[in-house]
Scaffold this motif. Structure first.
Motif, short mmCIF file in Angstrom:
data_model
loop_
_atom_site.label_atom_id
_atom_site.label_comp_id
_atom_site.label_asym_id
_atom_site.label_seq_id
_atom_site.Cartn_x
_atom_site.Cartn_y
_atom_site.Cartn_z
N THR A 105 2.07 -3.71 6.27
CA THR A 105 1.93 -4.55 7.47
C THR A 105 0.85 -4.01 8.41
O THR A 105 0.61 -4.59 9.47
CB THR A 105 3.26 -4.66 8.22
OG1 THR A 105 3.73 -3.36 8.57
CG2 THR A 105 4.31 -5.34 7.35
N SER A 106 0.24 -2.90 8.05
CA SER A 106 -0.91 -2.35 8.76
C SER A 106 -1.79 -1.65 7.75
O SER A 106 -1.37 -1.40 6.62
CB SER A 106 -0.46 -1.39 9.87
OG SER A 106 0.00 -0.17 9.31
N PRO A 143 -3.57 -4.70 5.08
CA PRO A 143 -2.24 -5.30 5.22
C PRO A 143 -2.06 -6.44 4.22
O PRO A 143 -2.99 -7.21 3.96
CB PRO A 143 -2.23 -5.81 6.66
CG PRO A 143 -3.22 -4.95 7.38
CD PRO A 143 -4.30 -4.66 6.37
#
Length: 276
Positions: A11-12, A194
């Motif tokens: 997610t990053s 991501p």
């Protein structure tokens, strides 16, 4: 034999380092031989990094549950908890009673394995690398839907270490030769983007007990609470955030560990002293 398969979705941006070239932090890769005869360098997350994350989560929970006072542990005791200890003596005199006690009152230690005095104690956990879900890894993946080349997921992040001589802080500086020679520095970090997905597994050997299974689930609960975790390097600056899905439920398992530690606090402190 217990196997927990899991998947990670970034997610990053993610960075697992392999050193630097100039001002660039290099992304770690492994060599993959593809079915069509190519050799590819594919980013991955090492099993050692995953084991470290699990051990670190378990060690911190142990210290907090024991309510250890700052400055009360020796260097050897902290090494035993957080890095697995070290061989500090010659000879080969295995302390079987200490091993049995550890398996009873601090069972995550024997699940992961540790070193103490002249002994290296093998754990029951076998972790795999977490490999990138990409076309080059097709033959090694459980889920092979919609695979893109590894290069599709590779990216690069840039940053700047600002020269403070050009900011209001300059009013505080002695503008001598050292300050006058300073410059800002641009740096870059190779990353996975991501949305990239990784697959891995955690396996307990044939020697594992029911307690080892409970401790592995507790480790996952502490490392990835609510299905979210942090991976690899530079997590303090926003890198390495991920969600996790596993084929074995583990939510709430950390309570089992806390109960064992709370019930055996004096014995655990004595064990740490004896092992380290």
């Amino acid at each position: 034999m217990t196997i927990i398969n899991y998947g990670l979705t970034l997610t990053s941006p993610f960075h697992h380092g392999a050193g630097t070239q100039g001002n660039t932090s290099i992304l770690r890769t492994q060599t993959v031989h593809t079915p069509d005869g190519r050799i590819a360098q594919v980013p991955f997350l090492s099993a050692n990094s995953i084991r470290h994350g699990l051990r670190n989560a378990l060690a911190w929970e142990t210290v907090k549950t024991l309510q250890v006072e700052p400055g009360s542990l020796t260097k050897g005791q902290t090494d035993l908890l957080f890095t697995g200890g070290a061989v500090t003596e010659k000879g080969a005199q295995t302390d079987l009673e200490a091993y049995r006690q550890a398996a009873r009152i601090l069972p995550w230690l024997t699940m992961l394995g540790y070193a103490s005095k002249s002994d290296i104690i093998e754990g029951t956990l076998r972790a795999s690398d977490a490999i990138l879900a990409c076309a080059e890894n097709r033959g090694r993946l459980r889920d092979t839907d919609d695979l893109k080349p590894a290069g599709y997921w590779r990216s690069e992040e840039f940053g700047t270490r600002m020269d403070q001589a050009t900011s209001p802080i300059a009013a505080l500086m002695d503008m001598g030769a050292e300050a006058a020679g300073s410059t800002q520095m641009i740096y870059s970090v190779q990353t996975l983007s991501p949305g990239a997905r990784l697959e891995g597994s955690l396996e307990l050997s044939a020697a594992a007990t029911d307690m080892d299974v409970r401790m592995l689930k507790a480790a996952l609960d502490l490392w990835a609470p609510d299905g979210k975790t942090m991976l690899a390097a530079k997590t303090g600056t926003g890198y390495g955030r991920a969600t996790i899905t596993a084929d074995t439920p583990y939510a709430g398992a950390a309570g089992d560990l806390r109960g064992i530690i709370s019930d055996n606090k004096p014995d655990i402190l004595g064990l740490l002293e004896a092992l380290a």
